[in-house]
Motif scaffolding. Structure first.
Motif, short mmCIF file in Angstrom:
data_model
loop_
_atom_site.label_atom_id
_atom_site.label_comp_id
_atom_site.label_asym_id
_atom_site.label_seq_id
_atom_site.Cartn_x
_atom_site.Cartn_y
_atom_site.Cartn_z
N THR A 716 0.89 -1.20 0.14
CA THR A 716 -0.18 0.14 0.04
C THR A 716 0.88 1.33 0.08
O THR A 716 2.02 1.27 0.53
CB THR A 716 -0.99 -0.06 1.39
OG1 THR A 716 -0.16 0.09 2.52
CG2 THR A 716 -1.75 -1.05 1.09
N ASP A 718 0.26 5.55 0.38
CA ASP A 718 -0.78 6.85 0.60
C ASP A 718 -0.40 7.82 0.04
O ASP A 718 1.12 8.17 -0.27
CB ASP A 718 -0.52 6.90 2.19
CG ASP A 718 -1.46 6.08 3.02
OD1 ASP A 718 -2.29 5.04 2.27
OD2 ASP A 718 -1.32 5.98 4.27
N ASN A 729 -14.33 13.43 -6.60
CA ASN A 729 -13.55 12.38 -6.40
C ASN A 729 -13.55 11.33 -7.68
O ASN A 729 -12.68 10.64 -8.00
CB ASN A 729 -14.20 11.52 -5.31
CG ASN A 729 -13.78 10.40 -4.96
OD1 ASN A 729 -12.57 10.06 -4.64
ND2 ASN A 729 -14.76 9.13 -5.14
N MET A 733 -10.43 9.37 -9.48
CA MET A 733 -10.56 7.99 -9.58
C MET A 733 -10.28 7.64 -11.03
O MET A 733 -9.85 6.61 -11.17
CB MET A 733 -11.99 7.50 -8.77
CG MET A 733 -12.21 7.45 -7.52
SD MET A 733 -11.05 6.84 -6.53
CE MET A 733 -11.66 5.19 -6.65
N GLN A 746 -6.88 -1.54 -5.62
CA GLN A 746 -7.88 -0.77 -4.93
C GLN A 746 -7.26 0.54 -4.73
O GLN A 746 -6.36 0.58 -4.46
CB GLN A 746 -8.41 -1.64 -3.69
CG GLN A 746 -9.50 -1.06 -2.95
CD GLN A 746 -9.86 -1.66 -1.64
OE1 GLN A 746 -8.71 -1.85 -0.82
NE2 GLN A 746 -11.17 -1.97 -1.43
N VAL A 747 -8.41 1.52 -4.80
CA VAL A 747 -7.92 2.73 -4.32
C VAL A 747 -9.01 3.31 -3.45
O VAL A 747 -10.34 3.07 -3.83
CB VAL A 747 -8.09 3.83 -5.59
CG1 VAL A 747 -7.58 5.16 -5.03
CG2 VAL A 747 -7.01 3.52 -6.49
N LYS A 748 -8.54 3.93 -2.15
CA LYS A 748 -9.61 4.26 -1.24
C LYS A 748 -9.38 5.56 -0.71
O LYS A 748 -8.28 5.91 -0.09
CB LYS A 748 -9.56 3.19 0.15
CG LYS A 748 -10.79 3.45 1.13
CD LYS A 748 -10.46 2.45 2.18
CE LYS A 748 -11.70 2.66 3.36
NZ LYS A 748 -11.48 1.77 4.49
N LEU A 749 -10.40 6.54 -0.75
CA LEU A 749 -10.51 7.72 -0.22
C LEU A 749 -10.44 7.65 1.45
O LEU A 749 -11.45 7.38 1.67
CB LEU A 749 -11.38 8.78 -0.89
CG LEU A 749 -11.59 10.07 -0.23
CD1 LEU A 749 -10.32 10.99 -0.67
CD2 LEU A 749 -12.93 10.91 -0.82
N PHE A 750 -9.63 8.32 2.13
CA PHE A 750 -9.74 8.22 3.43
C PHE A 750 -9.76 9.62 4.15
O PHE A 750 -9.91 9.48 5.47
CB PHE A 750 -8.76 7.24 4.23
CG PHE A 750 -7.23 7.80 4.18
CD1 PHE A 750 -6.59 8.73 5.10
CD2 PHE A 750 -6.36 7.39 2.97
CE1 PHE A 750 -5.36 9.11 5.13
CE2 PHE A 750 -5.34 8.03 3.01
CZ PHE A 750 -4.57 8.67 3.99
N TYR A 767 -5.92 9.50 -0.12
CA TYR A 767 -6.07 8.00 -0.89
C TYR A 767 -5.03 7.01 -0.33
O TYR A 767 -3.77 7.15 -0.14
CB TYR A 767 -6.00 8.07 -2.30
CG TYR A 767 -7.17 8.83 -2.84
CD1 TYR A 767 -8.34 8.52 -3.37
CD2 TYR A 767 -7.04 10.33 -3.27
CE1 TYR A 767 -9.28 9.26 -3.83
CE2 TYR A 767 -7.97 11.05 -3.69
CZ TYR A 767 -9.11 10.71 -3.94
OH TYR A 767 -10.02 11.58 -4.52
N THR A 768 -5.51 5.88 -0.32
CA THR A 768 -4.60 4.59 -0.11
C THR A 768 -4.63 4.01 -1.24
O THR A 768 -5.66 3.45 -1.61
CB THR A 768 -5.08 3.99 1.18
OG1 THR A 768 -4.81 4.52 2.36
CG2 THR A 768 -4.28 2.61 1.14
N THR A 770 -3.70 0.13 -3.09
CA THR A 770 -3.14 -0.89 -3.02
C THR A 770 -2.85 -1.65 -4.30
O THR A 770 -3.67 -1.72 -5.13
CB THR A 770 -4.50 -1.93 -2.26
OG1 THR A 770 -4.90 -1.27 -0.99
CG2 THR A 770 -3.96 -3.19 -1.89
#
Length: 803
Positions: A716, A718, A729, A733, A746-750, A767-768, A770
């Protein structure tokens, strides 16, 4: 229809109890909803004679009454009824009695004076207010004939009777009269009804000296019969007649009107009585009303008629709505001395539409709508006039006016023994079939296994062989018919792909915490035009029952908002509901609307309530978006799903609303209700969504391919970037998808931040990412190269600043 068990026993031998009768008749074709015993729970209620009635010394409205209840000494009873007086025969509940609602009567003192019982109104012993004579609505009931003090008041009032609630279907309107019920019960138990006809003695003065009559169109009144009775005295009906009426659910009025109701209950033939002196002429004409013609009906309501209504007139102005209700201008009253009695058969379609249009459905209109026994029209009229002569002291004019008439004939239907047995799967013999037909009161002749069955006019529902087969089946007993398994090949049913998807959608939403609602497909014109996904014209109902149900819906949201309001009014503030159904829309000159499968949802309140371990979490835009996203992901759509901020839906908040696109096609929307809209409709903060399911059903889809769990570890990284506030967003993406490389899983907005340390008009997104390979472990260089490409793309495509 309420059927008196005691009255029924006068017409036919009933060998069983009311409960057994109800069960048997229900199994032979006419359902009996229940049996009511009016005297249940009542006791120690007797007849009393008021000897004296004096003002109460300590009250200006109470009276001290000395009442003879059949004991050695009279009882003192304090009574507050305004109509109590000496000499009356009344209903008395003794101390220890039980009256309606299980109220117990006790000895006591009222304003310092002893009261040893209670003088009762009919309502106080269980009578429905709708059947209480108007003279006694606000006071005690007074018997109009001498009864022995101390005798059973419940017996005098007919309350030891049993009332059977017959659920008459439209095809069995012959059972809307006691004679028809007697034939039905007689057929069930092989008993022949025994009717006592009331003989009519005519006077010498011909009816033509009183009246002439004309029917403009025989299709409006195929049979129209009139009789006249003179020198009658209008008064209260005898107790036996009042008992018959209120046990059938009809309010007693006076002896003349009560006789017309009695005959209607007995024969199923509605009658109407006119005050001859109030008619204003010696001529009666049956015709269509003129558009705008006024009439005030017996209930005091004024109506503006049109040419679809059949009216009875005095040759000039209407005096009654045919088959529905009489006019106030010809009402029977205490001053009436000459009565015109009408018996007819009116066009059922016109009667039904008129009764519905003016909200005047009555016992009479109900019978005309479903049909009457044309063979009984004149018999019912003669019986009514005979009773009026006996109870009103009048003299019938000689003859009947009959401008139109129907010749009542039997209908002959031929049917074979083989056909009956083939359809029912039975092996019945000729004598068994013959016996069943005769039980029903049908004429029958048999020759070589062929029955010629003569159906009397009272059973106008029977015309063809299938009707006779049904009659045989129900009298023989449905439970006696043999049971056989079908011999045909069987096809195993299954859901269509569309049905499977709809059910899958329901299961997913219910798994996400939503509850299914089912709302009306009809709504108001205003509500139909709201929350529209596509342009279209509304479909209006020609004859709506109410203005709230006048137009077919064009969206799924407004019905759900009604459910929200309903629940909120009952203190249910956390509501999450959905509905899957059809909307109806028209374009151009389209007559029949297009039906489109839609899905709608509405959520308000809190996702989770406050507890010791967590804070309350209110529903917000992103919670609802997550539900829709999860649902759409299950459709495995080939084209990407996009949420685009919108202000095109006027009913949604302009800053918290989004259109939903699959590729370039708009298939729905979601968002928060506009505050002004919510305020006007008295709604809380509510979020809604709506999807066009038909569009989703035909959208291209990709196959789901199962993959084994990953064997190699993921890496991962960040990344935080500063972009303009207008950047969404979804745009970020898209960059990740296009430039992330083959190993980006995978992309995750945190985190989202704007404010201090971030330039004005900018925001920070974190974002994280993966990364993982399925065939081997990723190296640091591979991840770094892929990560650097993403950073460069973000800087070049979105002018992002990597933080």
């Amino acid at each position: 229809m309420n059927v008196s068990y005691d009255w029924l026993k006068e017409l036919v031998n009933v060998p069983v109890s009311p409960e057994e009768l109800a069960d048997k008749v229900s199994r032979t074709g006419i359902e009996i909803d229940g049996v009511k015993h009016p005297d249940v729970g009542l006791k120690k209620i007797v007849v009393g004679k008021v000897l004296t009635s004096q003002p109460h010394p300590n009250s200006d409205h109470l009276k001290l009454c000395q009442v003879d209840v059949g004991e050695v000494d009279p009882r003192q009873i304090v009574c507050g009824a305004p109509n109590v007086a000496a000499g009356q025969t009344v209903i008395v509940a003794l101390p220890g009695a039980r009256i309606a609602d299980n109220v117990k009567i006790k000895k006591g003192k009222i304003r310092g004076e002893e009261s040893l019982g209670m003088i009762c109104a009919l309502q106080e012993i269980g009578f429905n207010e709708n059947v209480v004579p108007k003279a006694y609505l606000n006071g005690i009931y007074v018997f109009n004939e001498p009864l022995k003090p101390g005798s059973d008041a419940l017996a005098a009032l007919g309350m030891h009777d049993a009332i059977l609630d017959f659920e008459i279907t439209p095809n069995r309107a012959d059972a809307l009269g006691m004679r028809g019920v007697a034939w039905e019960v007689g057929a069930t138990y092989a008993e022949k009804p025994h009717f006592v006809e009331k003989p009519l003695t005519e006077g010498t003065k011909p009816i033509t000296d009183y009246l002439s009559a004309e029917v403009k169109d025989a299709q409006d009144a195929s049979s129209y019969q009139l009789r006249v009775i003179d020198r009658v005295k209008v008064k209260e009906s005898p107790l036996w007649l009042q008992r018959r009426l209120w046990n059938a659910g009809v309010r007693p009025i006076n002896n003349i009107v009560d006789i017309t109701n009695l005959i209607m209950l007995a024969y199923g033939q509605p009658l109407h009585a006119f005050d001859y002196a109030k008619l204003g002429s010696q001529h009666i004409e049956v015709r269509r009303a003129k558009n705008g013609e006024p009439l005030t009906t017996l209930d005091g309501r004024e109506h503006e008629l049109d040419d679809r209504d059949i009216v009875i007139t005095n040759g000039q102005v209407p005096v009654a709505l045919a088959g529905v209700m009489g006019g106030l201008n010809s009402e029977i009253s205490e001053t009436t001395t000459t009565v015109v009695v009408e018996a007819a058969s009116f066009n059922p379609v016109n009667v039904r539409k008129t009764a519905l249009k003016y909200n005047l459905r009555s016992e009479a209109s109900s019978r005309f709508e479903k049909g009457i026994n044309v063979a009984d029209i004149n018999d019912a009229l003669d019986a009514a006039v005979a009773w009026m002569a006996e109870l009103g002291g009048g003299q019938s004019a000689k003859g009947t006016l009959s401008p139109t008439a129907i010749e009542a004939k039997d209908v002959v239907v031929d049917i074979s023994l083989d056909h009956i047995n083939h359809v029912l799967g039975t092996e019945l013999q000729e004598d068994q079939i013959t016996s069943i037909f005769r039980q029903l009161g049908f004429g029958v002749t048999v020759a070589d296994g062929l029955f010629a069955v003569a159906i009397p006019p009272r059973r106008w529902d029977i015309h063809i062989k299938a009707d006779l087969v049904e009659e045989v089946a129900r009298i023989y007993g449905f439970d006696n018919l043999p049971s056989t398994l079908p011999t045909t090949t069987m096809t195993i049913g299954e859901y269509t792909p569309k049905q499977k998807r709809i059910r899958r959608t329901r299961h997913l939403l219910e798994g996400l915490g939503l509850t299914q609602a089912i709302t009306y497909g009809l709504t108001t014109a205003k509500a139909a035009e709201q929350f529209k996904l596509q342009p279209g014209k509304p479909t209006r109902v020609d004859s709506p029952m109410t203005t709230d149900h006048a137009v077919l819906r064009m969206n799924m949201v407004t019905g759900l908002l009604d459910v929200i309001k309903y629940n909120r009014a009952r203190k249910e503030t956390n509501v999450a509901i959905y509905e899957q159904g059809r909307i109806f829309t028209k374009t151009g000159d389209q007559v029949r609307p297009t039906e489109i499968e839609y899905l709608g949802g509405a959520l308000t309140g809190q996702v989770t309530t406050k507890t010791w371990s967590q804070d309350a979490r209110p529903i917000d835009f992103f919670y609802v978006k997550g539900i829709v996203t999860h649902l759409l992901e299950d459709y495995s759509l080939t084209e990407p799903v996009r949420f685009v901020a919108t202000q095109t839906v006027a009913e949604l908040h302009p800053g918290q609303a989004a259109d939903i696109f699959v590729g370039d096609k708009r298939i729905g929307f979601l968002g928060r209700l506009h505050p002004a809209f919510a305020h006007d409709d008295h709604l809380p903060e509510t979020f809604v969504f709506q999807l066009d399911l038909d569009a989703l059903f035909v959208a291209p889809k990709q196959e789901k391919i199962a993959q084994p769990a990953p064997k190699f570890p993921a890496v991962t990284r960040d990344i935080a970037l500063q972009v303009a506030e207008t950047i969404t967003n979804a745009q970020v993406m898209d960059v990740f998808r296009q430039h992330g490389g083959a190993y980006l899983q995978q992309v995750k907005l945190f985190d989202v931040y704007s404010g201090k340390h971030v330039a004005e008009g900018q925001k920070s997104l974190a974002y994280t990412l993966t990364y993982r390979r399925d065939d081997q472990t990723l190296t640091e260089d591979e991840v770094t190269q892929a990560f650097d490409r993403v950073k460069l793309a973000l800087e070049s495509d979105l002018a992002a600043e990597i933080r």
